[in-house]
Design a protein around this motif. Structure first.
Motif, PDB file in Angstrom:
ATOM      1  N   GLU A 214       0.822  -1.213   0.000  1.00  0.00           N
ATOM      2  CA  GLU A 214       0.000   0.000   0.000  1.00  0.00           C
ATOM      3  C   GLU A 214       0.853   1.259   0.000  1.00  0.00           C
ATOM      4  OE1 GLU A 214      -2.351  -0.667   3.443  1.00  0.00           O
ATOM      5  OE2 GLU A 214      -3.826  -1.954   2.409  1.00  0.00           O
ATOM      6  N   ARG A 215       1.975   1.236   0.737  1.00  0.00           N
ATOM      7  CA  ARG A 215       2.874   2.399   0.747  1.00  0.00           C
ATOM      8  C   ARG A 215       3.521   2.604  -0.618  1.00  0.00           C
ATOM      9  NH1 ARG A 215       4.631   0.485   5.961  1.00  0.00           N
ATOM     10  NH2 ARG A 215       6.649  -0.154   5.088  1.00  0.00           N
ATOM     11  N   GLU A 218       0.888   4.034  -2.906  1.00  0.00           N
ATOM     12  CA  GLU A 218       0.641   5.443  -2.571  1.00  0.00           C
ATOM     13  C   GLU A 218       1.758   6.322  -3.123  1.00  0.00           C
ATOM     14  OE1 GLU A 218      -0.037   8.272   1.397  1.00  0.00           O
ATOM     15  OE2 GLU A 218       0.256   6.102   1.580  1.00  0.00           O
ATOM     16  N   LYS A 219       3.006   5.867  -2.995  1.00  0.00           N
ATOM     17  CA  LYS A 219       4.139   6.626  -3.523  1.00  0.00           C
ATOM     18  C   LYS A 219       4.044   6.748  -5.037  1.00  0.00           C
ATOM     19  CE  LYS A 219       9.200   6.765  -3.533  1.00  0.00           C
ATOM     20  NZ  LYS A 219      10.452   6.093  -3.065  1.00  0.00           N
ATOM     21  N   ASP A 221       1.274   6.663  -6.860  1.00  0.00           N
ATOM     22  CA  ASP A 221       0.179   7.590  -7.180  1.00  0.00           C
ATOM     23  C   ASP A 221       0.622   9.038  -7.006  1.00  0.00           C
ATOM     24  OD1 ASP A 221      -1.474   5.471  -7.761  1.00  0.00           O
ATOM     25  OD2 ASP A 221      -2.448   5.436  -5.794  1.00  0.00           O
ATOM     26  N   ASN A 222       1.376   9.323  -5.930  1.00  0.00           N
ATOM     27  CA  ASN A 222       1.858  10.692  -5.693  1.00  0.00           C
ATOM     28  C   ASN A 222       2.827  11.147  -6.782  1.00  0.00           C
ATOM     29  OD1 ASN A 222       0.363  10.903  -3.343  1.00  0.00           O
ATOM     30  ND2 ASN A 222       2.038  10.212  -2.017  1.00  0.00           N
TER      31      ASN A 222
END
Length: 230
Positions: A214-215, A218-219, A221-222
């Motif tokens: 998940e991290r 998320e990275k 996507d950012n």
């Protein structure tokens, strides 16, 4: 059925007593095999679609099996059910089995949810041994589904058991299954406690690996948002 050897056929012929009942049994097993393949196809389609959406496959592998005649007879004997073709279809839910090995715990619930929502599938029973493990530490999500098969002269609903596990859950269950059938085990209670402890460690590992994924997502996507300016 090709997976029935000649000795099994002879044994079943003796059990049923007449060729018509034996042929009826063989037809029923064929129908379960068709239902099992229907479920596998649905899972393959979901895996393909989700791999495009998420850039990764939620399913690591799919294993299918039809319960062996000897296992069917033993199970019915344990449950004190008279052995007949009609009683097999009426009382047993796990003749056709599909085991789905997933990468992460949330993949299990996502796939099960999509499968349950398909309009030609009926959910008969659901047992969540992931949220509520068995006392020995066993974890898996079990679904009993009814799916349609289309034969030459009829449409028939057949039951299939689907088990969802992560790679780690499947690893534990496979070893536990082998160990519990060993004879004359010393300190059986201690070993049982150790297995339960290992199951908890594996559950924690699944959770940590999912958090890492998940991290990373998320990275990613950012980074994409910064590139596009959104």
């Amino acid at each position: 059925m090709e997976y029935m050897d000649i000795e099994t056929v002879k044994e079943l012929d003796h059990v049923f007593g007449d060729i018509e009942e034996l042929q009826k049994f063989r037809c029923l097993m064929m129908q379960y095999e068709c239902a099992m393949l229907e479920v596998k196809t649905k899972l393959d389609v979901l895996n393909t679609e989700l791999s495009v959406q998420n850039s990764r496959n939620p399913i690591e592998s799919i294993k299918c099996r039809i319960k062996e005649p000897d296992s069917i007879m033993k199970k019915m004997k344990r449950q004190e059910i008279p052995f007949s073709v009609d009683n097999i279809e009426k009382n047993l839910n796990d003749i056709a089995g599909v085991r789905v090995i997933c990468s992460f715990p949330d993949d299990i619930y996502t796939l099960a949810d999509y499968l349950e929502k398909q309009d030609d599938i009926k959910l008969i029973k659901k047992k969540d041994y992931i949220s509520h493990p068995k006392p020995n530490g066993y974890r898996s999500l079990h679904l009993i589904l009814e799916v349609p098969i289309f034969l030459t002269n009829e449409k028939k609903m057949m039951r299939v058991e689907v088990q969802f596990r992560t790679i780690a859950m499947d690893f534990w269950a496979s070893l536990e299954h082998k160990l519990k059938y060993k004879k004359d085990i010393d300190n059986a209670q201690v070993i049982s406690q150790d297995l339960c402890f290992c199951a908890e460690l594996i559950s924690q590992l699944d959770g940590r690996m999912q958090q890492i994924r998940e991290r990373l997502e998320e990275k990613k996507d950012n980074t994409q948002s910064n590139i596009t300016g959104v």
